[in-house]
Design a protein around this motif. Structure first.
Motif, mmCIF file in Angstrom:
data_model
loop_
_atom_site.group_PDB
_atom_site.id
_atom_site.type_symbol
_atom_site.label_atom_id
_atom_site.label_comp_id
_atom_site.label_asym_id
_atom_site.label_seq_id
_atom_site.Cartn_x
_atom_site.Cartn_y
_atom_site.Cartn_z
ATOM 1 N N GLU A 160 1.251 -1.749 0.193
ATOM 2 C CA GLU A 160 -0.460 -0.502 0.059
ATOM 3 C C GLU A 160 0.881 1.533 0.330
ATOM 4 N N GLN A 161 0.507 2.136 -1.115
ATOM 5 C CA GLN A 161 1.397 3.481 -1.308
ATOM 6 C C GLN A 161 0.234 4.473 -1.020
ATOM 7 N N LEU A 162 0.154 5.404 -0.229
ATOM 8 C CA LEU A 162 -1.244 6.113 0.184
ATOM 9 C C LEU A 162 -0.414 7.685 -1.101
ATOM 10 N N THR A 163 -0.959 8.719 -1.278
ATOM 11 C CA THR A 163 -1.162 9.528 -1.987
ATOM 12 C C THR A 163 -2.386 10.134 -2.086
ATOM 13 N N PRO A 164 -2.618 11.598 -1.880
ATOM 14 C CA PRO A 164 -3.448 12.360 -2.302
ATOM 15 C C PRO A 164 -4.461 11.730 -4.205
ATOM 16 N N VAL A 165 -5.302 12.033 -4.768
ATOM 17 C CA VAL A 165 -5.371 11.616 -5.812
ATOM 18 C C VAL A 165 -7.852 12.894 -5.802
ATOM 19 N N ARG A 203 1.254 13.809 7.995
ATOM 20 C CA ARG A 203 2.507 13.428 9.136
ATOM 21 C C ARG A 203 3.915 13.276 7.960
ATOM 22 N N ALA A 204 3.594 12.270 7.605
ATOM 23 C CA ALA A 204 5.056 11.896 6.436
ATOM 24 C C ALA A 204 5.584 13.656 5.856
ATOM 25 N N ALA A 205 4.518 13.728 5.270
ATOM 26 C CA ALA A 205 4.933 14.941 4.391
ATOM 27 C C ALA A 205 5.422 16.573 5.649
ATOM 28 N N GLY A 206 5.385 16.036 6.546
ATOM 29 C CA GLY A 206 5.719 17.406 7.803
ATOM 30 C C GLY A 206 5.044 18.796 7.548
ATOM 31 N N SER A 256 3.455 14.392 -5.455
ATOM 32 C CA SER A 256 4.869 13.514 -5.882
ATOM 33 C C SER A 256 5.430 12.674 -3.571
ATOM 34 N N LEU A 257 4.271 12.217 -3.688
ATOM 35 C CA LEU A 257 5.176 11.994 -1.879
ATOM 36 C C LEU A 257 3.870 10.772 -1.887
ATOM 37 N N GLY A 295 8.269 -0.446 -8.181
ATOM 38 C CA GLY A 295 9.126 -0.392 -9.135
ATOM 39 C C GLY A 295 8.792 1.579 -8.772
ATOM 40 N N GLU A 296 7.535 2.072 -8.369
ATOM 41 C CA GLU A 296 7.382 3.465 -8.455
ATOM 42 C C GLU A 296 8.141 3.692 -6.605
ATOM 43 N N GLN A 297 8.988 4.481 -6.609
ATOM 44 C CA GLN A 297 9.481 5.204 -5.450
ATOM 45 C C GLN A 297 8.783 6.117 -4.967
ATOM 46 N N ILE A 298 8.793 5.957 -4.060
ATOM 47 C CA ILE A 298 8.131 6.889 -2.662
ATOM 48 C C ILE A 298 9.240 7.922 -3.175
ATOM 49 N N ALA A 299 8.536 8.980 -3.057
ATOM 50 C CA ALA A 299 8.959 10.741 -3.572
ATOM 51 C C ALA A 299 9.979 10.974 -1.892
#
Length: 299
Positions: A160-165, A203-206, A256-257, A295-299
């Motif tokens: 799971e990779q969270l990102t806003p859409v 939180r990860a975005a600070g 991108s995060l 393969g998608e890397q975390i920004a």
């Protein structure tokens, strides 16, 4: 030549060995607990050795029972395969999956069905993220969460990779989404009844936003994503599950995060049962479909 034990008794042994409980086995076989006990006792008498150790808290297989079980499983698997082949009609594979993965899974199952109409799949959707093969008669399941139980044969599909859409028209509107703080100008769509996914990403975005507790809360990720496609707000989505919508332009990712939560989607089946050739083929095909998304890397 020694007379073979009766097939019904061997089937009763197989079912009982899989749950190690006379009462549970009786329910699965639709006979009484006493009938199960008598069939097992008769089989043990015929074989000349015990198959189960009777204990206060249930049953456990003896050494002989453990050695016999995989052979009996193989015999019944061969019988089932033979009956299916002679009948000329392939039974559908029974697959269970949570609704949150439908945006990724359903288009691929439709593609599978178009390519392999001879191996039909019946999909059962649920809001549950787990499966219990002892009480649920599925050939395999997709589950979501942490590392699955060791009693399951499992293959990780993707993390799971969270990102806003959001919808592209929202991004192009009068209130831009260029900085994290711009989220305060938009309705936040929560894929759960709480706000833990948004909190983890922020939180990860600070950063923090004042409208975190507002917006709309949904029971499933799929609902939140569907509302986001309509341009009603910004949903916290999953990078992989949003992939088809992102490629089709129905959704865009303004930032991108991407944040890994430590949870993942797994394809599982009972460890006690070897998958049929048709199920193995489906598993390999789905794993191929999932390959590369990590393969998608975390920004």
């Amino acid at each position: 030549m020694k007379r073979l034990p009766p097939l019904p008794a061997l089937h009763t042994f197989l079912v009982t060995a899989q749950c190690c409980n006379f009462t549970h086995a009786a329910g699965l076989l639709h006979i009484t607990q006493g009938a199960v006990s008598r069939q097992i006792a008769g089989l043990e008498s015929h074989l000349g050795y015990p198959l189960f150790q009777r204990q206060a808290r249930g049953l456990s297989l003896t050494t002989q029972g453990r050695e016999l079980l995989p052979r009996i499983q193989q015999v019944f698997a061969l019988i089932e395969e033979a009956v299916g082949e002679v009948g000329g009609k392939r039974e559908a594979l029974q697959l269970k999956a949570p609704t949150c993965i439908m945006r990724w899974l359903l288009p691929r199952l439709l593609q599978w069905q178009a390519e392999r109409p001879d191996v039909p799949v019946e999909l059962t959707t649920t809001v549950q993220h787990s499966v219990d093969f002892r009480s649920e008669e599925f050939d395999a399941a997709v589950i979501y969460g942490g590392q699955p139980d060791e009693q399951l044969s499992c293959h990780r599909l993707f993390d799971e990779q969270l990102t806003p859409v959001c919808a592209p028209q929202l991004l192009a509107g009068p209130q831009p989404l260029e900085a994290f703080a711009d989220l305060e100008r938009h309705m936040l769509l929560h894929p759960t009844r709480d706000q833990r996914d948004w909190e983890a990403w922020l939180r990860a975005a600070g950063t923090r936003v004042r409208n975190i507790g507002k917006g709309q809360h949904f029971d499933t990720l799929d609902l939140a994503m569907s509302v986001a496609v309509q341009g009603a707000g910004v949903a916290m989505g999953d990078w992989v599950l949003s992939g088809d919508d992102l490629r089709a332009g129905r959704l865009v990712a303004p930032f991108s995060l991407k944040v890994r939560t430590g949870l993942a989607y797994y394809l599982v089946y009972p460890q006690r049962r070897e998958p049929s050739p048709q199920l193995r083929e489906l598993i390999d095909w789905l794993l191929l479909q999932a390959a590369g998304v990590e393969g998608e890397q975390i920004a």
